[in-house]
Scaffold this motif. Structure first.
Motif, mmCIF file in Angstrom:
data_model
loop_
_atom_site.group_PDB
_atom_site.id
_atom_site.type_symbol
_atom_site.label_atom_id
_atom_site.label_comp_id
_atom_site.label_asym_id
_atom_site.label_seq_id
_atom_site.Cartn_x
_atom_site.Cartn_y
_atom_site.Cartn_z
ATOM 1 N N GLU A 37 0.514 -1.328 0.396
ATOM 2 C CA GLU A 37 0.236 -0.350 -0.025
ATOM 3 C C GLU A 37 1.352 1.045 0.018
ATOM 4 O O GLU A 37 1.972 1.340 0.412
ATOM 5 C CB GLU A 37 -0.802 0.369 1.398
ATOM 6 N N GLU B 190 -12.759 0.697 2.704
ATOM 7 C CA GLU B 190 -11.094 0.175 3.474
ATOM 8 C C GLU B 190 -11.726 0.116 4.973
ATOM 9 O O GLU B 190 -12.707 0.548 5.491
ATOM 10 C CB GLU B 190 -10.504 1.124 3.239
ATOM 11 N N ARG C 79 -15.460 -1.628 3.846
ATOM 12 C CA ARG C 79 -15.236 -2.747 3.523
ATOM 13 C C ARG C 79 -16.906 -2.720 2.383
ATOM 14 O O ARG C 79 -17.698 -3.749 3.388
ATOM 15 C CB ARG C 79 -14.546 -3.310 3.467
ATOM 16 N N ASN D 73 -10.934 -8.787 -1.758
ATOM 17 C CA ASN D 73 -10.599 -9.185 -0.079
ATOM 18 C C ASN D 73 -12.089 -7.839 -0.121
ATOM 19 O O ASN D 73 -11.290 -7.060 1.213
ATOM 20 C CB ASN D 73 -9.232 -7.320 -0.073
ATOM 21 N N CYS E 226 -18.200 -4.243 8.638
ATOM 22 C CA CYS E 226 -18.138 -4.223 7.086
ATOM 23 C C CYS E 226 -19.192 -3.085 6.785
ATOM 24 O O CYS E 226 -20.703 -2.899 7.737
ATOM 25 C CB CYS E 226 -17.776 -4.947 6.595
#
Lengths: 496, 496
Positions: free
Chosen positions: A175, B175, B179, B200, B232
């Motif tokens: 990253e 993220e 996410r 991911n 999430c």
């Protein structure tokens, strides 16, 4: 963006809550993906074709799609033998037909024996039918003067693109400043930029030298790498040889330099060699990265990681629609290879018809086989015509003032540089278009010729190009090239 | 991991610098991918087959691969008409052959007319041959009682997997706690967990109710969603109907509940309907999410986003190797659809032979066509045998103590629950294996029967299952089921 705005205002108007998946809420990496070869210019070409069918008057009678390396769409006749073998595999009743040569039947029977349930309708193992992997290995050994190839290092794929994306995917990690960086040539085939954008990896540009027939200079690789190391972790180097869109064929010396550089700088090498059968220029010869690497001996031969890609879509077959190809991995870590196998298995297997055509491509009829003479004749005819078209393209373009075209040593494209007058550049900027996109759109509207602007492949700031395939039939190609040159002259006058 | 350690120590031993791409430095998301259907158990099955070929003595004479829904690998004969049409398209010289029926020739000519250069060797547009998209739209309209389908909402794909992965890819963003989360059934088909790991994204499990024939309960969806929202952003809900690996067929009421839930909770719906032609149980009927959604009317019909997937690999065709399929998107944001089109174009096009077979599947011979009778007879024979095998599987397993099997209402698999004695569980843990993996490996070694442990699909803690296809030929299936039941009894005694 106009569409998106429209969507929103409409949402508002209807007083409806927004959709779950919108341009704003979707995967931002996918949004960044660009693929010029099938971009807006091709959308417009499709519209024009429709308008022509509907009888709308145009200054041309047909759209010529010189935007994509699609030989059969341009009228190239499929080679007979591979199609015979595939027809026999698809419909085995034909094995009793007197209309098929013995060697085609033998080949089809051999392939079916190697398929689950003796049918193309079964999944193959994810890396491809084992027998075909072995045939590919023997092909590579012949191509590389006997240097061994291991079938277990060969993974069949859904066209070369599929394999290229898989290998890039394995490399992507990190990253911020540790993100994987991948060196790609500029100009490039935009699959690379598209895949790197999708994976959120860093695209590291190295420029090919237009003044020296698009040759690859290690000093430029070093410059690109040095600058990239400030903001990412470069881990891989992509080379396209013969070049797409640039048509150069690399010398053996150049390949050795690239391998040394990759080894010293610890870069995984990706060699896009899908045009290995498309070499036309006198004095040019294809050298595979695998062969050069192995002949360089230690420490390179045993250590340098390499993936080499090939396809049935190009060469003399031009069987794009069947989506066949393979990658050979060299010196890949055994555990990583297992991971690659696992990743491939999720998508089950490459399409079996593409595997069949690939098998024929890597093990064609032998001189003693009944189909040999015809196969050779058809193959030579295709390659000879491509060579003639490459020469003609270079010649006609270089006769035109304001257009300069490097020799098309290989592959299937010319990538000429065009001078565009400042007022045209200005006009393009007013329209929010790249200047060469503006030129290509005008070209399409006025002549029906569809080519892709250089900005879709990358080019040095302030230079303008377009990519045009050499695939239109001979009788159409010369008038096409002249028409294009004349349009450029007219365009130049118009904006001078 | 053993291999990895081995690698390293070897590296060290040879005093060589590590490779660029290693297990430690590769894409960590790819490492997390798992795909049990072709996992270690299948690797072992391949080894055993090789040992048998080499004459190694085993307590069995052949390996039965009941791990994957691959009908033709299990001996199912391809339906004649689609193969005839494809052979004609591959090798158009056959259009002059008297051995092919008129309707097959008409169909092949119509398809070739719609292909670039009238050849399967040309790329199609990225969404698939337009005429085939239109045929798919008409098929959906017939299937759904006349509810309109727009060809421009249909994207042909390289098997259904390719389309499922594409739609998931569009949805993935964010993220940490933002996410994207995707609800998937447990047990699931591991393509979903594999794709989410690769991207991911967050896998949000909802459990199917084994006690109620693997039915889907909205209360359980609500529980899963509520818990997921803590860590999430759930954006999508995947439903597999008929179920894989669980074989249930959802009622219309259940589908309505799921749609209401998705609408209220603002979830994009993915409906995996590749087994829509595989419904066997009395009283069970396939209802497409599209049809139910449209019949529910406002606000659902005009707003709820849905992607429905289909394939040529299952149903009665079982043409897995050709990799054909499609997705129909409903109520997808127009700008997002453009992005999807762009993303697809990078990979050029789905394989044309799979497109041809798909076209035949969605527009089969009509009653007035010469091939109608044979086509119908072959189709019915395949589906009738599958229905008989589904019944037999359930029956034999439920006669075995310690094995309980829900009715196989549809799809191609049984997913029986097996009791494993504590000592067997303990032994497995000592070996570092999931208990049902231990069972399945022992089963393979002693009987040659290859099935996939339930742990590869997900199951409630402390329960053990395996997935076995119903595809082995009738004459083999009963002995197979009995052998398996007997092995389970022996295994249970051994560890009691």
């Amino acid at each position: 963006m106009a569409l998106r705005a429209g969507e929103h205002s409409q949402e508002a108007a209807n007083g409806l809550k927004e959709k779950v998946l919108t341009l704003d809420s979707m995967n931002p990496c996918v949004r960044r993906v660009e693929y010029a070869v099938r971009g807006p210019i091709v959308q417009r070409a499709l519209e024009l074709e429709q308008e022509l069918r509907q009888g709308v008057k145009k200054p041309f009678t047909e759209v010529i799609r010189a935007n994509i390396g699609d030989a059969q769409a341009m009228g190239q006749i499929p080679i007979t033998f591979p199609r015979q073998v595939l027809a026999l595999c698809v419909h085995p009743d034909l094995l009793n037909s007197p209309d098929f040569p013995e060697d085609a039947k033998r080949k089809a029977e051999r392939i079916l024996q190697a398929c689950g349930g003796h049918s193309l309708g079964a999944y193959s193992i994810s890396a491809g039918v084992q027998m075909i992997r072995e045939d590919v290995a023997r092909y590579i050994e012949r191509r590389d003067g006997g240097i061994p190839a291991d079938p277990n290092n060969i993974f069949l794929s859904t066209g070369a693109s599929d394999a290229i994306v898989t290998v890039l995917k394995l490399l992507v990690t990190g990253e911020g400043r540790t993100r994987t960086g991948v060196l790609i040539p500029i100009p490039q085939y935009p699959l690379y930029s598209a895949a790197l954008a999708e994976f959120n990896a860093v695209q590291v540009d190295y420029y090919l030298d237009e003044e020296r027939a698009w040759s690859l200079d290690v000093a430029e690789l070093r410059r690109a790498l040095g600058q990239a190391r400030d903001h990412c972790r470069p881990r891989a180097l992509c080379v396209i040889n013969p070049g797409n869109p640039t048509g150069q064929v690399q010398t053996r010396e150049c390949i050795e330099d690239v391998i040394r550089f990759a080894f010293e700088e610890r870069l995984f090498l990706l060699a896009d060699e899908v045009y290995q059968d498309n070499v036309y220029a006198k004095g040019s010869q294809f050298h595979s990265f695998k062969k050069v690497l192995m002949e360089m001996g230690p420490p390179y031969a045993a250590r340098q990681e390499l993936a080499s890609f090939h396809s049935i879509s190009k060469g003399y077959l031009g069987e794009c629609g069947f989506r066949g190809g393979y990658v050979e991995v060299v010196n890949m870590d055994a555990a990583v290879k297992q991971q690659m196998q696992k990743l491939r298995s999720v998508r089950l297997c490459p399409p079996t018809p593409g595997q069949v055509l690939l098998d024929v491509a890597v093990s064609p009829p032998a001189p003693s086989d009944p189909s040999f003479a015809q196969f050779q004749a058809e193959r030579q005819a295709v390659l000879a015509e491509l060579a003639a078209k490459a020469k003609l393209t270079e010649q006609v373009f270089n006769e035109a003032p304001g257009i300069r075209c490097n020799p098309v040593q290989g592959a299937m494209y010319s990538f000429p540089r065009v001078q565009l007058p400042p007022r045209a550049v200005q006009r393009a900027q007013e329209l929010g278009l790249a200047p060469d996109m503006f030129f290509c759109l005008r070209l399409l509207e006025e002549t029906g010729i569809c080519v892709v602007p250089g900005s879709g492949f990358g080019q040095r700031e302030g230079t303008y190009h377009f990519r045009m395939t050499i695939l239109p039939p001979m009788e159409k190609l010369r008038p096409l090239l002249e028409k294009l040159s004349q349009f450029h002259a007219k365009f130049t006058r118009e904006y001078s």
